[in-house]
Write a protein that holds these residues in place. Structure first.
Motif: not given
Length: 207
Positions: A34, A121, A125, A129, A184, A188
């Motif tokens: 990540s 997460y 994210l 984004t 993305v 996700a």
């Protein structure tokens, strides 16, 4: 390999030390994946918005990678405290690497679960984004500026140059949009099952 061996044997066969070590390594890989995606998105953000700062960009990229590894290690080290080998109370000789009774209260367990979920997460994210949306907006703004600066009536060479630059920007905008949606969406969706289970667990324990 860890998951395959663990599922195959069903029991934990390599002792308490490897229980802690391997669970830290497993979490480290998840956090690092990540963090690397976050580094890539931030690097592309600066490359598009500040394209002339190459010496700074190289130094910044190295620093971000160091921070990504350090943050992944820091977030995964608590696994060595949470997990330990315990014997089954009824089945003789059966041992398993578990996290039972690792927390003093359910609140602590819920807080740790929420922290892991955010670090793995939700925070990545949001950063990914925002970076790609900013990149897309910057390319779109550059395309509009090119149209405004070039007058409608000008020389043939100027018109060709304007059309060529516009085509490049349009191509870049389309690619950026596809890349944004793809990266993305994949990130996700791949993490969605884990995030759903973790949120369900948190909701269950809160209520």
């Amino acid at each position: 390999m860890l998951e395959i061996g663990w599922k195959y044997t069903n029991a934990w066969l390599v002792g308490n030390l490897f229980c802690k070590l391997l669970l830290v390594v497993r979490a480290f890989g998840l956090y690092l994946s990540s963090n690397i995606l976050v580094c890539i998105s931030i690097d592309r953000f600066f490359a598009v918005l500040y394209p002339l700062r190459l010496p700074v960009a190289r130094r910044r990229s190295k620093q971000m990678l160091y921070c990504a590894w350090a943050a992944a290690l820091a977030c995964s080290l608590p696994q060595s405290i949470v997990f330990r080998v315990k014997r089954h109370p009824r089945v003789a000789g059966f041992e398993q690497c578990v996290s039972f009774d690792a927390f003093r209260s359910e609140r602590q367990e819920v807080a740790y679960t929420v922290f892991c979920l955010c670090a793995m997460y939700f925070v990545p994210l949001v950063v990914i984004t925002v970076c790609y949306v900013c990149i897309f907006c910057e390319i779109r703004r550059s395309s509009k500026e090119l149209d405004e600066k070039c007058p409608a009536r000008s020389g043939i060479a100027h018109v060709r140059l304007r059309r060529s630059g516009r085509r490049v920007l349009e191509r870049a905008r389309r690619r950026t949009l596809r890349m944004t949606v793809t990266i993305v969406a994949v990130f996700a969706l791949c993490w969605l099952p884990y995030a759903t289970m973790a949120m369900w667990y948190v909701t269950l324990h809160i209520h």
